[in-house]
Design an enzyme around this catalytic site. Sequence first.
Site, PDB file in Angstrom:
ATOM      1  N   GLY A   1      -7.532   5.830   4.827  1.00 59.19           N
ATOM      2  CA  GLY A   1      -6.943   6.707   3.818  1.00 59.19           C
ATOM      3  C   GLY A   1      -7.351   8.155   3.998  1.00 59.19           C
ATOM      4  O   GLY A   1      -8.450   8.461   4.462  1.00 59.19           O
TER       5      GLY A   1
ATOM      6  N   ASP B   1     -16.207   0.023   8.642  1.00 57.95           N
ATOM      7  CA  ASP B   1     -16.901  -0.283   7.389  1.00 57.95           C
ATOM      8  C   ASP B   1     -17.938  -1.368   7.618  1.00 57.95           C
ATOM      9  O   ASP B   1     -17.671  -2.364   8.315  1.00 57.95           O
ATOM     10  CB  ASP B   1     -15.906  -0.737   6.329  1.00 57.95           C
ATOM     11  CG  ASP B   1     -14.909   0.358   5.975  1.00 57.95           C
ATOM     12  OD1 ASP B   1     -15.217   1.535   6.216  1.00 57.95           O
ATOM     13  OD2 ASP B   1     -13.825   0.023   5.453  1.00 57.95           O
TER      14      ASP B   1
ATOM     15  N   GLU C   1       0.817  -1.217   0.000  1.00 55.02           N
ATOM     16  CA  GLU C   1       0.000   0.000   0.000  1.00 55.02           C
ATOM     17  C   GLU C   1       0.852   1.269   0.000  1.00 55.02           C
ATOM     18  O   GLU C   1       0.387   2.342   0.369  1.00 55.02           O
ATOM     19  CB  GLU C   1      -0.944  -0.016   1.196  1.00 55.02           C
ATOM     20  CG  GLU C   1      -1.934  -1.163   1.153  1.00 55.02           C
ATOM     21  CD  GLU C   1      -2.779  -1.272   2.406  1.00 55.02           C
ATOM     22  OE1 GLU C   1      -3.595  -0.378   2.636  1.00 55.02           O
ATOM     23  OE2 GLU C   1      -2.601  -2.252   3.156  1.00 55.02           O
TER      24      GLU C   1
ATOM     25  N   GLU D   1     -14.824  -4.402   8.624  1.00 56.68           N
ATOM     26  CA  GLU D   1     -13.529  -4.223   9.272  1.00 56.68           C
ATOM     27  C   GLU D   1     -13.468  -2.871   9.964  1.00 56.68           C
ATOM     28  O   GLU D   1     -14.280  -1.983   9.708  1.00 56.68           O
ATOM     29  CB  GLU D   1     -12.385  -4.362   8.274  1.00 56.68           C
ATOM     30  CG  GLU D   1     -12.362  -3.362   7.145  1.00 56.68           C
ATOM     31  CD  GLU D   1     -11.194  -3.612   6.207  1.00 56.68           C
ATOM     32  OE1 GLU D   1     -10.055  -3.751   6.693  1.00 56.68           O
ATOM     33  OE2 GLU D   1     -11.409  -3.673   4.981  1.00 56.68           O
TER      34      GLU D   1
ATOM     35  N   SER E   1      -6.874  -1.463   1.739  1.00 55.02           N
ATOM     36  CA  SER E   1      -7.064  -0.818   0.434  1.00 55.02           C
ATOM     37  C   SER E   1      -7.613  -1.774  -0.610  1.00 55.02           C
ATOM     38  O   SER E   1      -7.492  -1.533  -1.808  1.00 55.02           O
ATOM     39  CB  SER E   1      -5.750  -0.196  -0.067  1.00 55.02           C
ATOM     40  OG  SER E   1      -5.301   0.806   0.821  1.00 55.02           O
TER      41      SER E   1
ATOM     42  N   ASN F   1     -10.821   0.206  10.524  1.00 53.42           N
ATOM     43  CA  ASN F   1      -9.598   0.792   9.969  1.00 53.42           C
ATOM     44  C   ASN F   1      -8.990   1.773  10.956  1.00 53.42           C
ATOM     45  O   ASN F   1      -9.601   2.799  11.270  1.00 53.42           O
ATOM     46  CB  ASN F   1      -9.917   1.531   8.664  1.00 53.42           C
ATOM     47  CG  ASN F   1     -10.461   0.605   7.600  1.00 53.42           C
ATOM     48  OD1 ASN F   1      -9.715  -0.039   6.898  1.00 53.42           O
ATOM     49  ND2 ASN F   1     -11.775   0.533   7.503  1.00 53.42           N
TER      50      ASN F   1
ATOM     51  N   ARG G   1     -12.201   4.294  11.323  1.00 53.18           N
ATOM     52  CA  ARG G   1     -13.333   4.194  10.398  1.00 53.18           C
ATOM     53  C   ARG G   1     -13.829   2.760  10.397  1.00 53.18           C
ATOM     54  O   ARG G   1     -13.039   1.825  10.213  1.00 53.18           O
ATOM     55  CB  ARG G   1     -12.903   4.610   8.996  1.00 53.18           C
ATOM     56  CG  ARG G   1     -14.057   4.935   8.053  1.00 53.18           C
ATOM     57  CD  ARG G   1     -13.585   5.079   6.623  1.00 53.18           C
ATOM     58  NE  ARG G   1     -13.328   3.767   6.027  1.00 53.18           N
ATOM     59  CZ  ARG G   1     -12.324   3.513   5.189  1.00 53.18           C
ATOM     60  NH1 ARG G   1     -11.463   4.459   4.867  1.00 53.18           N
ATOM     61  NH2 ARG G   1     -12.168   2.300   4.692  1.00 53.18           N
TER      62      ARG G   1
ATOM     63  N   TYR H   1      -9.893   4.573  -5.042  1.00 51.03           N
ATOM     64  CA  TYR H   1      -8.873   5.589  -5.289  1.00 51.03           C
ATOM     65  C   TYR H   1      -8.947   6.279  -6.648  1.00 51.03           C
ATOM     66  O   TYR H   1      -8.227   7.245  -6.863  1.00 51.03           O
ATOM     67  CB  TYR H   1      -7.483   4.974  -5.077  1.00 51.03           C
ATOM     68  CG  TYR H   1      -7.297   4.510  -3.652  1.00 51.03           C
ATOM     69  CD1 TYR H   1      -7.211   5.421  -2.615  1.00 51.03           C
ATOM     70  CD2 TYR H   1      -7.251   3.156  -3.344  1.00 51.03           C
ATOM     71  CE1 TYR H   1      -7.071   5.000  -1.300  1.00 51.03           C
ATOM     72  CE2 TYR H   1      -7.106   2.724  -2.034  1.00 51.03           C
ATOM     73  CZ  TYR H   1      -7.023   3.655  -1.022  1.00 51.03           C
ATOM     74  OH  TYR H   1      -6.891   3.240   0.270  1.00 51.03           O
TER      75      TYR H   1
END
Length: 307
Positions: A266, A248, A13, A260, A142, A262, A246, A208
């Site tokens: 990002g 999800d 990543e 998950e 990612s 995070n 964060r 992205y």
Amino acid sequence: MKVGIIMGGVSSEREVSLATGKEMMENLDPAKYEVIAIDVVRKQDLLEQARGIDMALLALHGSFGEDGTIQGTLETMGIPYTGCTLLSSSLCMDKDLSKRLLRYEGLHTPDWVLLRSMEELRDGRMAAFGYPLVVKPNAGGSSIGVTLARNEDELVQAARKAFSYGEEVLIEAYVTGEEITCSILNGAHLPIVSIKPGAEFFDYTSKYEPGASTEQVVTFEKEIGDRIRLAAEKSYQAMKCSVYARIDMILKDGIPYILEVNTLPGMTKTSLLPRSALAAGISFSGLLDAIIEGSLALRKPAQDAFV
């Protein structure tokens, strides 16, 4: 305050991390901070370049970023860092362990099996899930190495691909529903963001590439909204997160399924956390201020660092 933005890294990543670091550099207030870019190409780069900084602003992703390794290194050096602790980082990096803890807390998460070798594909543990199946490295982010397998041949190929990124692979039941993400910043919930990827799931390109997915703040009726926020908060606490994270999820029939947690989400132009913060009236610069200030409140420079 001298802030070192730790970016790059040695994981798959790296490019995402560099993009995050660049965005942070452009948005840190120069009136408040002396900014130093620290591109970690080798692990020893941190030891050589981070001396003398007052705060490490972490922009790393993947191994030696989200797995607790760099957090432990910085603690040894006596340098405060942003975000979650060593323990929380390592817990969240291991998807299998994370899901076990979430299940223990009574939270919903898609059914899964953990593979440690290709031979384990034959043991039939995932037969009850049916196709499609989500195949991913057990440690990573990612959506790198993540594949949606629709039959046995695709499952074998997907597992081989995922094993190329690590020693363990997670095979997960595919839960259909609305993909959402919930961010928590210094104990406060930020607005929920709904994700509608252009692909079948929120893959690397969707995350992205500008325009590859539709992401917008969404409001739910009170009962469902409260259920989502409670699931996010319980996940945050179960994984011992601090400062920001964060979470999800997939929302199916009003039930949030945790995908998950995070610990270093990002922070690029297309990233979800800055979008959620902006909906709460927090600019990118203000978000970085809040992360730095929240982290400093928890961590003071150590007086007995070893190096």
